[in-house]
Design a protein around this motif. Structure first.
Motif, PDB file in Angstrom:
ATOM      1  N   MET A 168      10.607 -12.685  -3.533  1.00  0.00           N
ATOM      2  CA  MET A 168      10.919 -14.104  -3.725  1.00  0.00           C
ATOM      3  C   MET A 168      12.374 -14.302  -4.123  1.00  0.00           C
ATOM      4  SD  MET A 168       7.471 -15.722  -5.392  1.00  0.00           S
ATOM      5  CE  MET A 168       8.166 -17.362  -5.255  1.00  0.00           C
ATOM      6  N   LYS A 169      12.901 -13.436  -4.980  1.00  0.00           N
ATOM      7  CA  LYS A 169      14.312 -13.534  -5.367  1.00  0.00           C
ATOM      8  C   LYS A 169      15.224 -13.300  -4.166  1.00  0.00           C
ATOM      9  CE  LYS A 169      14.296 -10.656  -8.922  1.00  0.00           C
ATOM     10  NZ  LYS A 169      14.850  -9.891 -10.080  1.00  0.00           N
ATOM     11  N   ASP A 170      14.853 -12.326  -3.339  1.00  0.00           N
ATOM     12  CA  ASP A 170      15.649 -12.002  -2.160  1.00  0.00           C
ATOM     13  C   ASP A 170      15.629 -13.147  -1.155  1.00  0.00           C
ATOM     14  OD1 ASP A 170      17.212 -10.175  -0.548  1.00  0.00           O
ATOM     15  OD2 ASP A 170      15.429  -9.911   0.700  1.00  0.00           O
ATOM     16  N   ILE A 171      14.445 -13.723  -0.940  1.00  0.00           N
ATOM     17  CA  ILE A 171      14.297 -14.835   0.007  1.00  0.00           C
ATOM     18  C   ILE A 171      15.073 -16.060  -0.469  1.00  0.00           C
ATOM     19  CG2 ILE A 171      12.636 -16.543   0.846  1.00  0.00           C
ATOM     20  CD1 ILE A 171      10.662 -14.248   1.237  1.00  0.00           C
ATOM     21  N   GLN A 172      15.042 -16.316  -1.770  1.00  0.00           N
ATOM     22  CA  GLN A 172      15.755 -17.478  -2.302  1.00  0.00           C
ATOM     23  C   GLN A 172      17.249 -17.407  -1.996  1.00  0.00           C
ATOM     24  OE1 GLN A 172      15.840 -17.989  -6.583  1.00  0.00           O
ATOM     25  NE2 GLN A 172      15.852 -20.205  -6.371  1.00  0.00           N
ATOM     26  N   LYS A 173      17.806 -16.200  -2.093  1.00  0.00           N
ATOM     27  CA  LYS A 173      19.219 -16.022  -1.774  1.00  0.00           C
ATOM     28  C   LYS A 173      19.486 -16.282  -0.294  1.00  0.00           C
ATOM     29  CE  LYS A 173      19.966 -12.524  -5.378  1.00  0.00           C
ATOM     30  NZ  LYS A 173      20.194 -11.088  -5.620  1.00  0.00           N
ATOM     31  N   LYS A 174      18.542 -15.880   0.562  1.00  0.00           N
ATOM     32  CA  LYS A 174      18.739 -15.997   2.008  1.00  0.00           C
ATOM     33  C   LYS A 174      18.557 -17.424   2.516  1.00  0.00           C
ATOM     34  CE  LYS A 174      17.412 -11.223   3.096  1.00  0.00           C
ATOM     35  NZ  LYS A 174      16.368 -10.351   3.702  1.00  0.00           N
ATOM     36  N   VAL A 175      17.564 -18.145   1.973  1.00  0.00           N
ATOM     37  CA  VAL A 175      17.256 -19.483   2.515  1.00  0.00           C
ATOM     38  C   VAL A 175      17.727 -20.613   1.604  1.00  0.00           C
ATOM     39  CG1 VAL A 175      15.286 -18.590   3.798  1.00  0.00           C
ATOM     40  CG2 VAL A 175      14.909 -19.546   1.527  1.00  0.00           C
ATOM     41  N   ASP A 176      18.246 -20.282   0.399  1.00  0.00           N
ATOM     42  CA  ASP A 176      18.819 -21.272  -0.517  1.00  0.00           C
ATOM     43  C   ASP A 176      17.831 -22.387  -0.850  1.00  0.00           C
ATOM     44  OD1 ASP A 176      20.826 -22.241  -2.158  1.00  0.00           O
ATOM     45  OD2 ASP A 176      21.567 -23.623  -0.632  1.00  0.00           O
ATOM     46  N   THR A 177      16.633 -21.998  -1.239  1.00  0.00           N
ATOM     47  CA  THR A 177      15.636 -22.982  -1.643  1.00  0.00           C
ATOM     48  C   THR A 177      15.536 -23.022  -3.166  1.00  0.00           C
ATOM     49  OG1 THR A 177      13.352 -23.720  -1.269  1.00  0.00           O
ATOM     50  CG2 THR A 177      13.671 -21.376  -1.644  1.00  0.00           C
ATOM     51  N   SER A 178      15.055 -24.136  -3.701  1.00  0.00           N
ATOM     52  CA  SER A 178      14.808 -24.255  -5.143  1.00  0.00           C
ATOM     53  C   SER A 178      13.350 -23.905  -5.406  1.00  0.00           C
ATOM     54  CB  SER A 178      15.102 -25.677  -5.617  1.00  0.00           C
ATOM     55  OG  SER A 178      16.441 -26.034  -5.324  1.00  0.00           O
ATOM     56  N   ILE A 179      13.095 -23.217  -6.512  1.00  0.00           N
ATOM     57  CA  ILE A 179      11.739 -22.741  -6.785  1.00  0.00           C
ATOM     58  C   ILE A 179      11.248 -23.257  -8.135  1.00  0.00           C
ATOM     59  CG2 ILE A 179      10.294 -20.693  -7.200  1.00  0.00           C
ATOM     60  CD1 ILE A 179      12.090 -19.119  -5.335  1.00  0.00           C
ATOM     61  N   ILE A 180      10.002 -23.756  -8.152  1.00  0.00           N
ATOM     62  CA  ILE A 180       9.283 -24.027  -9.404  1.00  0.00           C
ATOM     63  C   ILE A 180       8.222 -22.943  -9.514  1.00  0.00           C
ATOM     64  CG2 ILE A 180       7.848 -25.623 -10.720  1.00  0.00           C
ATOM     65  CD1 ILE A 180       9.133 -27.923  -9.210  1.00  0.00           C
ATOM     66  N   PHE A 181       8.318 -22.132 -10.548  1.00  0.00           N
ATOM     67  CA  PHE A 181       7.449 -20.967 -10.702  1.00  0.00           C
ATOM     68  C   PHE A 181       6.509 -21.210 -11.876  1.00  0.00           C
ATOM     69  CE2 PHE A 181       6.025 -16.717 -11.316  1.00  0.00           C
ATOM     70  CZ  PHE A 181       6.243 -16.040 -10.128  1.00  0.00           C
ATOM     71  N   ILE A 182       5.204 -21.302 -11.591  1.00  0.00           N
ATOM     72  CA  ILE A 182       4.198 -21.543 -12.621  1.00  0.00           C
ATOM     73  C   ILE A 182       3.607 -20.217 -13.055  1.00  0.00           C
ATOM     74  CG2 ILE A 182       2.097 -22.826 -13.216  1.00  0.00           C
ATOM     75  CD1 ILE A 182       4.451 -24.543 -12.261  1.00  0.00           C
ATOM     76  N   THR A 183       3.588 -19.956 -14.364  1.00  0.00           N
ATOM     77  CA  THR A 183       3.021 -18.700 -14.838  1.00  0.00           C
ATOM     78  C   THR A 183       2.676 -18.799 -16.317  1.00  0.00           C
ATOM     79  OG1 THR A 183       3.367 -16.301 -14.979  1.00  0.00           O
ATOM     80  CG2 THR A 183       5.269 -17.692 -15.421  1.00  0.00           C
ATOM     81  N   LEU A 226      10.216 -24.908  -3.193  1.00  0.00           N
ATOM     82  CA  LEU A 226       9.066 -24.015  -3.053  1.00  0.00           C
ATOM     83  C   LEU A 226       8.375 -23.955  -4.412  1.00  0.00           C
ATOM     84  CD1 LEU A 226       7.565 -22.003  -1.191  1.00  0.00           C
ATOM     85  CD2 LEU A 226       9.101 -20.222  -2.068  1.00  0.00           C
ATOM     86  N   ILE A 227       7.099 -24.350  -4.459  1.00  0.00           N
ATOM     87  CA  ILE A 227       6.325 -24.303  -5.699  1.00  0.00           C
ATOM     88  C   ILE A 227       5.406 -23.091  -5.637  1.00  0.00           C
ATOM     89  CG2 ILE A 227       4.635 -25.490  -7.149  1.00  0.00           C
ATOM     90  CD1 ILE A 227       5.705 -28.140  -6.014  1.00  0.00           C
ATOM     91  N   ALA A 228       5.550 -22.189  -6.603  1.00  0.00           N
ATOM     92  CA  ALA A 228       4.741 -20.967  -6.646  1.00  0.00           C
ATOM     93  C   ALA A 228       3.807 -21.052  -7.852  1.00  0.00           C
ATOM     94  CB  ALA A 228       5.644 -19.746  -6.746  1.00  0.00           C
ATOM     95  N   ASP A 229       2.520 -21.253  -7.588  1.00  0.00           N
ATOM     96  CA  ASP A 229       1.528 -21.426  -8.656  1.00  0.00           C
ATOM     97  C   ASP A 229       0.872 -20.082  -8.981  1.00  0.00           C
ATOM     98  OD1 ASP A 229      -0.293 -22.276 -10.484  1.00  0.00           O
ATOM     99  OD2 ASP A 229      -1.353 -23.657  -9.164  1.00  0.00           O
TER     100      ASP A 229
END
Length: 354
Positions: free
Chosen positions: A198-213, A177-180
């Motif tokens: 987003m932190k809660d969802i990541q635990k539930k669905v076990d996806t990897s996240i690239i967070f742009i900020t 999941l890429i979050a721009d």
């Protein structure tokens, strides 16, 4: 840890009327399964271009991969056709964009927009897709989902629209999941809710996240590792503790110095002098040298390699060369380190001593 994505020596240019803009200049990084990697830097540093190149969302008429690989599922994404990428976008790799109002179709109900990727990538009926859409709205915390899937984007607040965009991105259980900059347009209260979501969802669905900020305060709350970008290159990468409590690159020092702090009595907020480099004619050496008070003569002549600080921490600065003069971080950075005595990194490296 299992690597789910590998970007190797990526170089990408834009062809403009003014000439060739070398937007990405030898970017390399890995994304591990289940982790959140934050990519930070000023506007124009190459953060969004890097992630859009992973999704192959840049216009082919004006952009060109000059070198490098983007490896996902044993495929180099730079070599795939647009038709092949359509099978990956939304299914294996999804993206949350900065402004939800421009991401959503104002003429379609949100239910149809959530169902669209499900029907495209999964062999399910419309009834099943609708059922999944309702569950996704529950997952992102929207009340009365059975009623709300019939509503249009303009009937929701900004924070609710961002939740809907997250639901669409999660529709096919993507591996990445890429979050721009997904919270830029939101007020701080809603921003905190979206980050927690987003932190809660990541635990539930076990996806990897690239967070742009560009907001280091956000990074501290969401990231496992951080990559700092400047002038189309990654200049420092490490765990969130290493970047915050043991930064090595002068540009990282500048970013941290410009963060407001409740703990330090600073009269004025620090601003990095100068402007980012012109990537029509990128500098020969370290791109940050002309803005840095710590620049050495070699910085103007030769780009530094990545020096290893620890197993997980690397920085591209000549200050880490064995023959370089000893330079301490700015006084305010040292003071910040002292205020962070509770951090894991501080405890491990100093034993908790000031």
């Amino acid at each position: 840890m299992e690597k789910i994505l590998q970007v190797k020596d990526l170089e990408l240019s834009f062809h403009t009327f003014a000439g060739e803009v070398k937007a990405i200049r030898g970017v390399s990084f890995d994304l591990n399964k289940g982790e959140t990697l934050a990519i930070v830097g000023e506007s124009g540093s190459g953060k969004s271009v890097t992630t859009k190149s992973i999704m192959r969302l840049l216009p082919e008429s004006s952009s060109e991969f000059k070198n490098g690989e983007i490896l996902f599922n044993n495929h180099d994404l730079t070599k795939l056709t647009d038709k092949e990428m359509q099978k990956i976008r939304g299914k294996d790799i999804s993206m949350i964009f900065q402004d939800p109002m421009t991401s959503l179709n104002p003429t379609m109900t949100i239910g149809k927009q959530i169902m669209e990727p499900i029907l495209k990538h999964q062999k399910v009926s419309k009834a099943k897709a609708k059922e999944v859409a309702v569950e996704l709205l529950k997952l992102v915390g929207l009340p009365n989902p059975e009623m709300r899937i019939k509503m249009y984007p303009h009937q929701f607040s900004g924070g609710q629209r961002q939740r809907i965009v997250i639901a669409i991105a999660l529709a096919c259980n993507p591996k990445i999941l890429i979050a721009d900059e997904p919270t830029t347009a939101l007020d701080v209260t809603i921003q905190a809710q979206i980050l927690e979501l987003m932190k809660d969802i990541q635990k539930k669905v076990d996806t990897s996240i690239i967070f742009i900020t560009h907001d280091l305060g956000v990074v501290a709350n969401v990231a496992d590792r951080v990559a700092v970008m400047y002038g189309g290159r990654i200049v420092e990468v490490g765990t969130v503790d290493e970047i915050f409590y043991n930064p090595q690159h002068p540009y990282t020092w500048g970013l941290l110095s410009s963060m407001p702090s409740m703990d330090l009595e600073e009269e004025r907020l620090y601003a990095i002098p100068g402007t980012p480099p012109d990537l029509l004619n990128p500098p020969v050496g370290d791109a940050f040298a002309l803005r840095s008070e710590y620049a050495l003569q070699i910085d103007l002549e030769q780009a530094p390699p990545m020096f290893q600080v620890s197993k997980t921490h690397f920085a591209a600065t000549w200050l880490l060369h064995p023959n370089a003069p000893e330079v301490e971080p700015p006084a305010n950075i040292i003071e910040r380190m002292k205020t962070f005595r509770g951090s894991r990194y501080y405890e491990e490296t100093t034993g908790g001593e000031a």
